[in-house]
Design an enzyme around this catalytic site. Structure first.
Site, short mmCIF file in Angstrom:
data_model
loop_
_atom_site.label_atom_id
_atom_site.label_comp_id
_atom_site.label_asym_id
_atom_site.label_seq_id
_atom_site.Cartn_x
_atom_site.Cartn_y
_atom_site.Cartn_z
N GLU A 137 92.32 7.84 21.14
CA GLU A 137 93.26 7.05 21.94
C GLU A 137 92.68 5.67 22.26
OE1 GLU A 137 95.34 7.11 26.40
OE2 GLU A 137 93.65 8.43 25.92
N ASP A 172 99.22 6.03 24.20
CA ASP A 172 99.50 5.88 25.62
C ASP A 172 100.24 4.56 25.81
OD1 ASP A 172 99.16 5.03 28.42
OD2 ASP A 172 97.88 6.78 28.62
N GLN A 198 101.55 9.51 25.87
CA GLN A 198 101.43 9.53 27.33
C GLN A 198 102.13 8.30 27.90
OE1 GLN A 198 97.11 9.71 27.30
NE2 GLN A 198 97.13 11.80 28.07
N GLU A 234 101.11 10.62 32.69
CA GLU A 234 99.73 10.44 33.15
C GLU A 234 99.72 9.22 34.05
OE1 GLU A 234 95.34 10.45 31.08
OE2 GLU A 234 96.71 8.84 30.52
#
Length: 249
Positions: A137, A172, A198, A234
């Protein structure tokens, strides 16, 4: 709409940890992730997952001291043996928790040597756990100063170099906005590599409602592109978690 998961490290902090599983289910989530589950009784967590009928979507590797210790070192030269030892420890937890994905954290490093170490460690990890989905990530360096994997072109280059079916991108949207300022464009360029998503609002990293990221449009794009993975919240709730869950409706 995507399948939504709750990150229990961030959400439902108003409750004791073991009560967060049932709270997530009652709130409408079908999956959960826990960033660092290593300080909790593993079988108790597995029991909560089964009792609440929740999928365990993701956990992080390696298991660092999350309060002050390095958060990952897969790209850090000189500690390859430590990475491999702790990856094996993560796999022992995974045997019980059965996560869909394990996120391998690169750690703080820079330069060609760090990239070479990252690639070699990932090649070792995908061979060590060939049936386990692993992710990497990009994380912005404002929130995590010095983090090696801080842009999507590097992530693409690393994924191409490893070229393993059980290694993919973790996307993300909050970090993508911090890094590029263009979530939709970044997804267009790199979303085909993504196996897990996310979300959090920007600025503030609160609920993915309003703010600078158009999440209804992003979720529609995921559907249009045929993304079938999980989308995990998140973020830090502005108040109690249950007051800000309109985004999963």
């Amino acid at each position: 709409m995507p399948r939504f998961a709750a990150n229990l490290t961030w959400l439902f902090q108003e409750l004791p940890f073991m009560e967060r599983f049932r709270a997530a289910k009652d709130a409408g989530f079908e999956g959960v992730e826990v960033l660092f589950p290593y300080d909790h009784p593993t079988q108790d967590m597995r029991d909560q997952l089964i009792f609440s009928r929740l999928s365990f979507v993701l956990m992080n590797c390696p298991p660092p001291n999350a309060t002050g210790g390095p958060q990952g070192f897969a790209a850090v030269p000189g500690v390859e043996a430590r990475f491999r030892r702790d990856f094996d420890r993560t796999l022992r937890f995974a045997q019980v928790l059965k996560p869909l994905h394990i996120h391998i954290m690169a750690g703080a490093a820079e330069g060609p040597e760090a990239e070479a170490v990252f690639i070699e460690n990932l090649r070792w990890a995908v061979a060590r756990a060939p049936r386990q989905s692993l992710t990497i990530e990009p994380i912005n360096r404002i929130d995590m100063p010095g983090y090696f994997l801080a842009d999507y072109d590097t992530a693409a280059r690393v994924l191409d170099a490893v070229a393993a079916p059980n290694l993919a991108l973790q996307f993300d949207a909050y970090h993508a906005h911090r890094i590029t300022g263009d979530v939709m464009g970044t997804w267009a360029a790199h979303g085909h590599r993504a196996r897990h998503v996310q979300v959090a609002g920007f600025p503030g990293r609160h609920e993915p409602l309003g703010g600078e990221i158009d999440y209804p449009a992003f979720f529609a794009r995921l559907d249009a592109d045929g993304y079938t993975g999980w989308v995990s919240g998140e973020y830090a709730p502005e108040t109690v978690t249950g007051a800000g869950l309109a985004w999963i409706g």
